[in-house]
Design an enzyme around this catalytic site. Structure first.
Site, PDB file in Angstrom:
ATOM      1  N   GLU A   1       0.816  -1.212   0.000  1.00  0.00           N
ATOM      2  CA  GLU A   1       0.000   0.000   0.000  1.00  0.00           C
ATOM      3  C   GLU A   1       0.850   1.262   0.000  1.00  0.00           C
ATOM      4  O   GLU A   1       0.424   2.299  -0.540  1.00  0.00           O
ATOM      5  CB  GLU A   1      -0.902   0.006   1.237  1.00  0.00           C
ATOM      6  CG  GLU A   1      -1.753   1.259   1.374  1.00  0.00           C
ATOM      7  CD  GLU A   1      -2.519   1.303   2.677  1.00  0.00           C
ATOM      8  OE1 GLU A   1      -3.753   1.399   2.610  1.00  0.00           O
ATOM      9  OE2 GLU A   1      -1.899   1.234   3.751  1.00  0.00           O
TER      10      GLU A   1
ATOM     11  N   HIS B   1       1.190   6.043  10.478  1.00  0.00           N
ATOM     12  CA  HIS B   1       0.459   6.563   9.323  1.00  0.00           C
ATOM     13  C   HIS B   1      -0.930   7.031   9.753  1.00  0.00           C
ATOM     14  O   HIS B   1      -1.436   6.611  10.797  1.00  0.00           O
ATOM     15  CB  HIS B   1       0.275   5.475   8.256  1.00  0.00           C
ATOM     16  CG  HIS B   1       1.518   5.104   7.518  1.00  0.00           C
ATOM     17  ND1 HIS B   1       1.890   3.790   7.310  1.00  0.00           N
ATOM     18  CD2 HIS B   1       2.462   5.865   6.914  1.00  0.00           C
ATOM     19  CE1 HIS B   1       3.012   3.754   6.612  1.00  0.00           C
ATOM     20  NE2 HIS B   1       3.386   4.999   6.356  1.00  0.00           N
TER      21      HIS B   1
ATOM     22  N   CYS C   1      -2.457  -2.202   4.769  1.00  0.00           N
ATOM     23  CA  CYS C   1      -1.151  -1.959   4.155  1.00  0.00           C
ATOM     24  C   CYS C   1      -0.645  -3.123   3.318  1.00  0.00           C
ATOM     25  O   CYS C   1       0.304  -2.979   2.559  1.00  0.00           O
ATOM     26  CB  CYS C   1      -0.130  -1.581   5.220  1.00  0.00           C
ATOM     27  SG  CYS C   1       0.115  -2.826   6.496  1.00  0.00           S
TER      28      CYS C   1
END
Length: 331
Positions: free
Chosen positions: A142, A237, A324
């Site tokens: 990702e 993130h 991800c």
């Protein structure tokens, strides 16, 4: 409100022949794929408990589904996922907000394969790339790319050790999308990009800077996407802190990011004892969710969502979430 729906179908699991964790019986067969394309047709979603948002968008923002109309059913868009096998060097992965622990490589590989097989069971055509022995974090596909309906954007990653991951991923995406590139030496990672409809919320973190956000906005502006920066603290993130479940609902740890850009959304708060539980992968009528966060899972189910738990305990030692490990988009 437009309703969305798609008939589930069995997806082929296309593996790179070098993928040691993939059994021979899962190799793609073209006649089977053609049959799936014929029978994957749109249908009514009026009985779905979250019909307003049913397949309106995948939480990671990779794809959208054509709206249902009164016209005769047509061939549905096929959901495709690109994944990459776990690197044998996973134990040397980059870590920022979690402490390093010993990683059982065989168990991590088994958990990642189970993740791929679950995607296929849901109805996604999975393309599994071979492992990269020299790139410990390369299973997190990702981060080097954002895939939208119109194009894929290849990203310069925020850590030098991970930057070589983008080249092979760009080659894998080229057959599906026109490619655009954000120019180095700026930094931006896909884990910081949360797409909801035609808005991309982009975390400003140690892995994504203001210049990366600016370049992304310049690339996507002509395609009528809005890019909104979101300051993030306390996690790797943005999608470590918030993901979209559908139905105008966000799953979040609101202590880790600026909530102001999300003022019009409803919230499901993670349980305070499970601060890392905000990363969920919502596909079709199910929310795939880490089995290690049962208290937050109960909150999601109490809000009316169907949850499918998945054990990723060994992968979580590498600071992994569920979004991800795949890039999912329509083909």
């Amino acid at each position: 409100m437009t309703l969305y729906g798609v008939r589930r179908f069995r997806a082929a699991f296309t593996a790179d022949p070098r993928h040691q964790n993939t059994s021979k019986g899962n190799v793609d067969q073209q006649p089977r794929v053609r049959a799936q394309h014929r029978y994957a047709t749109l249908q009514s979603a009026r009985c779905h408990p979250h019909r307003e948002s049913f397949l309106a968008a995948l939480v990671f923002g990779a794809a959208s589904i054509s709206p249902v109309s009164n016209a005769p059913a047509k061939i549905a868009h096929v959901l495709t996922a690109i994944t990459r096998a776990v690197s044998p060097a996973l134990a040397q992965c980059e870590l920022t907000f979690v402490e390093r622990q010993p990683i059982d490589l065989a168990k991590a590989q088994q958990q990642h394969t189970a993740y791929e097989h679950l995607l296929a069971k849901i109805g996604i055509h999975v393309h599994s790339m071979a492992a990269e022995p020299e790139l410990p974090d390369s299973m997190f596909v990702e981060d080097p790319a954002i895939v939208l309906d119109e194009l894929a954007v290849i990203l310069p990653l925020g850590t030098k050790s991970r930057q070589p991951e983008a080249e092979s991923l760009a080659k894998a995406l080229a057959p599906f999308r026109k490619l655009a590139y954000i120019a180095a030496p700026t930094a931006i990672e896909g884990g910081d990009v949360l797409r909801i409809d035609r808005t991309l919320y982009v975390g400003q973190t140690t892995r994504t800077n203001a210049e990366g956000v600016r370049q992304l906005a310049a690339i996507l502006g002509p395609h009528n996407y809005r890019v909104v920066p979101v300051p993030v603290t306390g996690c790797l993130h943005l999608k470590s802190a918030v993901t979209y479940l559908g139905g105008n609902t966000l799953l979040a740890n609101r202590l880790w990011f600026d909530n102001a850009p999300f003022a019009n959304f409803q919230w499901i708060e993670v349980d305070p004892t499970e601060p890392h539980a905000a990363n969920a992968l919502a596909i079709a009528d199910t929310v795939i969710f880490p089995a290690s966060f049962p208290k937050t899972r109960a909150r999601i189910e109490a809000a009316g969502f169907l949850v499918t738990p998945l054990d990723i305990s060994e992968l979580q030692k590498a600071e992994s979430g569920l979004t991800c490990s795949s890039l999912i988009f329509t083909t």
